[in-house]
Design a protein around this motif. Structure first.
Motif, PDB file in Angstrom:
ATOM      1  N   ALA B  45       8.061   8.110   7.989  1.00 13.69           N
ATOM      2  CA  ALA B  45       7.907   8.041   7.485  1.00 13.69           C
ATOM      3  C   ALA B  45       6.787   6.808   7.939  1.00 13.69           C
ATOM      4  N   GLY B  46       5.682   6.672   6.940  1.00 18.10           N
ATOM      5  CA  GLY B  46       4.010   5.819   7.631  1.00 18.10           C
ATOM      6  C   GLY B  46       3.920   4.766   6.536  1.00 18.10           C
ATOM      7  N   LEU B  47       3.669   3.574   6.442  1.00 19.04           N
ATOM      8  CA  LEU B  47       3.004   2.818   5.505  1.00 19.04           C
ATOM      9  C   LEU B  47       1.962   2.110   5.682  1.00 19.04           C
ATOM     10  N   PHE B  48       0.678   2.736   5.094  1.00 18.41           N
ATOM     11  CA  PHE B  48      -0.498   2.739   4.484  1.00 18.41           C
ATOM     12  C   PHE B  48      -1.124   2.119   3.941  1.00 18.41           C
ATOM     13  N   ASP B  49      -1.799   0.608   5.014  1.00 14.07           N
ATOM     14  CA  ASP B  49      -2.982   0.217   3.875  1.00 14.07           C
ATOM     15  C   ASP B  49      -4.461   0.966   3.387  1.00 14.07           C
ATOM     16  N   ALA B 141     -12.939  -3.606  -6.001  1.00 12.77           N
ATOM     17  CA  ALA B 141     -12.479  -4.348  -5.443  1.00 12.77           C
ATOM     18  C   ALA B 141     -11.246  -5.316  -6.347  1.00 12.77           C
ATOM     19  N   GLU B 142     -10.572  -4.548  -7.186  1.00 18.04           N
ATOM     20  CA  GLU B 142      -9.741  -5.686  -7.282  1.00 18.04           C
ATOM     21  C   GLU B 142      -7.983  -5.286  -7.488  1.00 18.04           C
ATOM     22  N   THR B 143      -8.229  -3.636  -6.690  1.00 21.26           N
ATOM     23  CA  THR B 143      -7.482  -2.736  -6.728  1.00 21.26           C
ATOM     24  C   THR B 143      -7.349  -2.280  -5.242  1.00 21.26           C
ATOM     25  N   SER B 144      -5.835  -2.515  -4.853  1.00 15.68           N
ATOM     26  CA  SER B 144      -5.222  -1.821  -3.381  1.00 15.68           C
ATOM     27  C   SER B 144      -4.711  -0.596  -3.643  1.00 15.68           C
ATOM     28  N   LEU B 145      -4.409  -0.012  -2.687  1.00 14.65           N
ATOM     29  CA  LEU B 145      -4.352   1.519  -2.365  1.00 14.65           C
ATOM     30  C   LEU B 145      -2.835   1.457  -1.384  1.00 14.65           C
ATOM     31  N   ILE B 146      -1.659   1.402  -1.806  1.00 16.32           N
ATOM     32  CA  ILE B 146      -0.925   2.074  -0.627  1.00 16.32           C
ATOM     33  C   ILE B 146      -0.175   3.239  -0.192  1.00 16.32           C
ATOM     34  N   ALA B 147      -0.383   3.462   0.756  1.00 19.92           N
ATOM     35  CA  ALA B 147       0.532   5.305   1.317  1.00 19.92           C
ATOM     36  C   ALA B 147       1.670   5.245   1.746  1.00 19.92           C
ATOM     37  N   VAL B 148       2.883   6.038   1.307  1.00 22.24           N
ATOM     38  CA  VAL B 148       3.645   6.126   2.040  1.00 22.24           C
ATOM     39  C   VAL B 148       3.497   7.497   2.829  1.00 22.24           C
ATOM     40  N   GLN B 149       3.596   8.107   3.953  1.00 23.06           N
ATOM     41  CA  GLN B 149       3.408   9.548   4.084  1.00 23.06           C
ATOM     42  C   GLN B 149       4.600   9.382   5.133  1.00 23.06           C
ATOM     43  N   GLY B 150       5.455  10.835   4.751  1.00 19.68           N
ATOM     44  CA  GLY B 150       6.637  11.389   5.580  1.00 19.68           C
ATOM     45  C   GLY B 150       7.090  11.574   4.801  1.00 19.68           C
ATOM     46  N   PRO B 151       8.352  13.155   5.813  1.00 18.06           N
ATOM     47  CA  PRO B 151       9.261  13.809   5.476  1.00 18.06           C
ATOM     48  C   PRO B 151       9.948  12.551   4.478  1.00 18.06           C
ATOM     49  N   ALA B 152      10.320  11.425   4.438  1.00 19.50           N
ATOM     50  CA  ALA B 152      11.665  10.645   4.461  1.00 19.50           C
ATOM     51  C   ALA B 152      10.453   9.810   2.989  1.00 19.50           C
ATOM     52  N   TYR B 198      -3.240  11.643   3.423  1.00 19.11           N
ATOM     53  CA  TYR B 198      -4.515  12.600   3.997  1.00 19.11           C
ATOM     54  C   TYR B 198      -3.695  12.388   5.536  1.00 19.11           C
ATOM     55  N   THR B 199      -2.963  12.965   5.758  1.00 18.34           N
ATOM     56  CA  THR B 199      -1.546  13.374   6.350  1.00 18.34           C
ATOM     57  C   THR B 199      -1.167  14.413   6.622  1.00 18.34           C
ATOM     58  N   GLY B 200      -1.242  15.283   6.235  1.00 21.62           N
ATOM     59  CA  GLY B 200      -0.282  16.067   6.036  1.00 21.62           C
ATOM     60  C   GLY B 200       0.993  16.022   5.605  1.00 21.62           C
ATOM     61  N   GLU B 201       1.247  15.522   5.123  1.00 27.52           N
ATOM     62  CA  GLU B 201       1.878  15.208   5.501  1.00 27.52           C
ATOM     63  C   GLU B 201       2.862  15.310   3.783  1.00 27.52           C
ATOM     64  N   ASP B 202       3.955  15.390   2.760  1.00 26.98           N
ATOM     65  CA  ASP B 202       4.583  14.315   1.826  1.00 26.98           C
ATOM     66  C   ASP B 202       4.433  13.405   1.526  1.00 26.98           C
ATOM     67  N   GLY B 203       3.937  13.026   0.222  1.00 25.40           N
ATOM     68  CA  GLY B 203       3.872  11.646   0.943  1.00 25.40           C
ATOM     69  C   GLY B 203       3.334  10.428  -1.245  1.00 25.40           C
ATOM     70  N   PHE B 204       3.118   9.064  -0.621  1.00 29.69           N
ATOM     71  CA  PHE B 204       2.618   9.060  -2.016  1.00 29.69           C
ATOM     72  C   PHE B 204       1.376   7.903  -2.033  1.00 29.69           C
ATOM     73  N   GLU B 205       0.632   7.596  -3.354  1.00 34.50           N
ATOM     74  CA  GLU B 205      -0.076   7.201  -2.546  1.00 34.50           C
ATOM     75  C   GLU B 205      -0.180   5.684  -4.200  1.00 34.50           C
TER      76      GLU B 205
END
Lengths: 127, 377
Positions: B45-49, B141-152, B198-205
């Motif tokens: 898995a990868g953690l994206f900002d 401007a006040e919202t952040s978005l964090i994605a966890v992407q990958g099989p784990a 946006y990675t082609g893997e399972d994941g969450f935003e």
């Protein structure tokens, strides 16, 4: 900070040159340049027997994101290339001054080269 | 250009990121090795900002009817809790942006445009809102978005979710979103969690307020420690999305382009009731056969050698210019170069052999179906 090796000389295009007096000069890419390029995935080197000219392009280095020209830091005949780095270009990232060397030249003339101190001062490397 | 920093800038610096400008934002390009980050997302898995992405809320009795008018897709039939990929087009059918719209309630939608387009999209929505009973509110401007992407990704997220809510996450479908209690920074907060990426893997935003974003980032990193989770930058995000055959605004999609050439014809709901912006022009493009019998079409290219095609390189057939590469890289997962390109439709058939001019040297590429990579389910 990327490492700059004190015993080597450097070109403005980020090649290092190991000049040991009488023998051929080993040539590679500085750690500063390797880090800036990102993960290197392909390298195109001059052929053994070819003549390279200081300041002119003699190959290419491809990273995941971009392609850069490789400049010859010295003039002379290429007498050996590093097959290991052709097979595994990641060696340039992991060991730029060692297993990631590129080719060796029988030098007839040096291009403008900097000392390690000068190169580090200009490019932010760490001696 | 103004330099924008996300709420996670200090986290990125601490993790040793090198930064790049993206749509006016200073974003992490990579932390250590973009290849290692790429492989981590495919295998663990990868953690994206993604805080540079926009968040525009459309709320009110006419919200659904308004989005049917403002966007190319039919949003009024999207079920509450689901999401839809769509386009916002101009009157001439040109693409202003591609975006994802989440339906949060009958009268509430969250529209997520791309970083560089967030303001343009918010303004275009405002302009189109005149005759509708609803409001457009740009919360980017006040919202952040964090994605966890990958099989784990699922297993990592579940570590922060109270046991009684695990089913919400496990049963969440692709392109759906739900509010989930997430435990971080000493409290449990209800956050919007979408199963998209946006990675082609399972994941969450995960959508989170700027103030809470750093603590959530740290909590996710800690939760993923045993699973191979790494912070992942924009460099690997680009190689991942390219392998997954996903278009990038500014590369494959642009104002002068159109949905049919881009292979996004199915996203345009010409048959929906009523008018929508761009309808007439888009209907004419479709009727003319753009992207199928005339004009250009977006295709995939697979390299037969080791050298990669890059953006803007000319594409040739028997020495004649037939297109231009929009994105190209060596594919870390597949081990050969991949690219996307617009070519004249007569050369768009899979199996067609084309040449890409690699800085004066032609190299053979084969037209292949997109995506290049599809995850095993």
């Amino acid at each position: 900070m990327s490492k700059v090796v004190a015993e080597l000389k450097y070109s403005a295009e980020h090649e290092w040159v190991a000049v040991d007096g009488s023998g051929p000069a080993g040539i590679g890419i500085s750690a500063v340049a390797a880090d800036a390029l990102g993960d290197i995935v392909y390298v195109d080197l001059p052929e053994v027997g070819a003549t390279v000219t200081a300041g002119e392009t003699c190959g290419e280095v491809e990273s995941t994101k971009s392609v850069s020209d490789l400049y010859a830091p010295v003039t002379g005949e290429v007498i050996e290339i590093n097959d290991g780095v052709v097979t595994d270009p990641a060696l340039i990232n992991s060991d730029p001054y060692g297993a990631g060397w590129l080719f060796k030249v029988a030098v007839t003339e040096e291009g403008p080269l900097m000392s390690a101190e000068e190169y580090a001062a200009a490019n932010g490397g760490e001696l | 250009m103004t330099e924008n920093y996300t709420a996670l800038y200090e986290q990125h610096k601490k993790a040793g990121a090198s930064f790049t400008d993206f749509g006016g934002w200073q974003m992490p390009l990579k932390y250590e090795s973009e290849l290692a980050e790429h492989h981590a997302v495919r295998k663990a898995a990868g953690l994206f900002d993604l805080s540079h992405m926009g968040e525009v809320w459309v709320t009110g009795p006419d919200a659904a009817a308004f989005l049917d008018y403002a966007l190319a897709g039919k949003l009024s039939t999207v079920a509450v809790g689901k999401a839809k990929y769509s386009l916002i087009c101009d009157a001439d059918g040109g693409i202003i942006d591609d975006l994802i719209t989440y339906r949060r309630a009958d009268d509430t939608f969250l529209v997520v445009p791309n970083a560089g387009n967030a303001k343009v999209v918010a303004e275009a929505l405002q302009e189109r809102a005149a005759n509708f009973d609803m409001t457009v509110q740009d919360a980017s401007a006040e919202t952040s978005l964090i994605a966890v992407q990958g099989p784990a990704a699922e297993a990592i997220l579940l570590q922060l979710v109270p046991a009684e809510q695990h089913a919400l996450v496990i049963e969440l479908k692709y392109y759906a979103a739900v509010e989930v209690g997430i435990s971080f920074g000493g409290a449990i907060r209800n956050l919007l969690v979408a199963r998209t990426g946006y990675t082609g893997e399972d994941g969450f935003e995960i959508y989170v307020g700027n103030l809470e974003a750093p603590a959530l980032w740290e909590a996710l990193l800690a939760a993923g420690e045993g699973s191979g989770l790494v912070p992942a930058g924009l460099a690997c995000r680009d190689s991942l999305r390219l392998e997954a055959g996903m278009p990038l605004y500014g590369n494959e999609l642009f104002r002068q382009g159109n949905p049919y050439a881009a292979g996004l014809g199915p996203v345009v709901a010409l048959s929906k009731e009523g008018d929508f912006v761009g309808k007439e022009a888009l209907a004419a493009l479709k009727a003319a056969g753009v992207g199928s019998t005339i004009g250009q079409k977006l295709v995939g290219l697979k390299g037969t050698g080791r050298r990669a095609a890059r953006g803007h390189y000319p594409v040739l057939k028997d020495g004649i210019l037939v297109g231009e590469v929009t994105s190209g890289q060596p594919s870390p997962t597949l081990g050969y170069p991949v690219a996307m390109t617009y070519v004249d439709v007569e050369f768009a058939e899979p199996g067609t052999i084309l040449d890409v001019d690699l800085r004066g040297k032609p190299e053979r590429f084969e037209v292949v179906p997109l995506p290049f990579y599809r995850r095993q389910k």
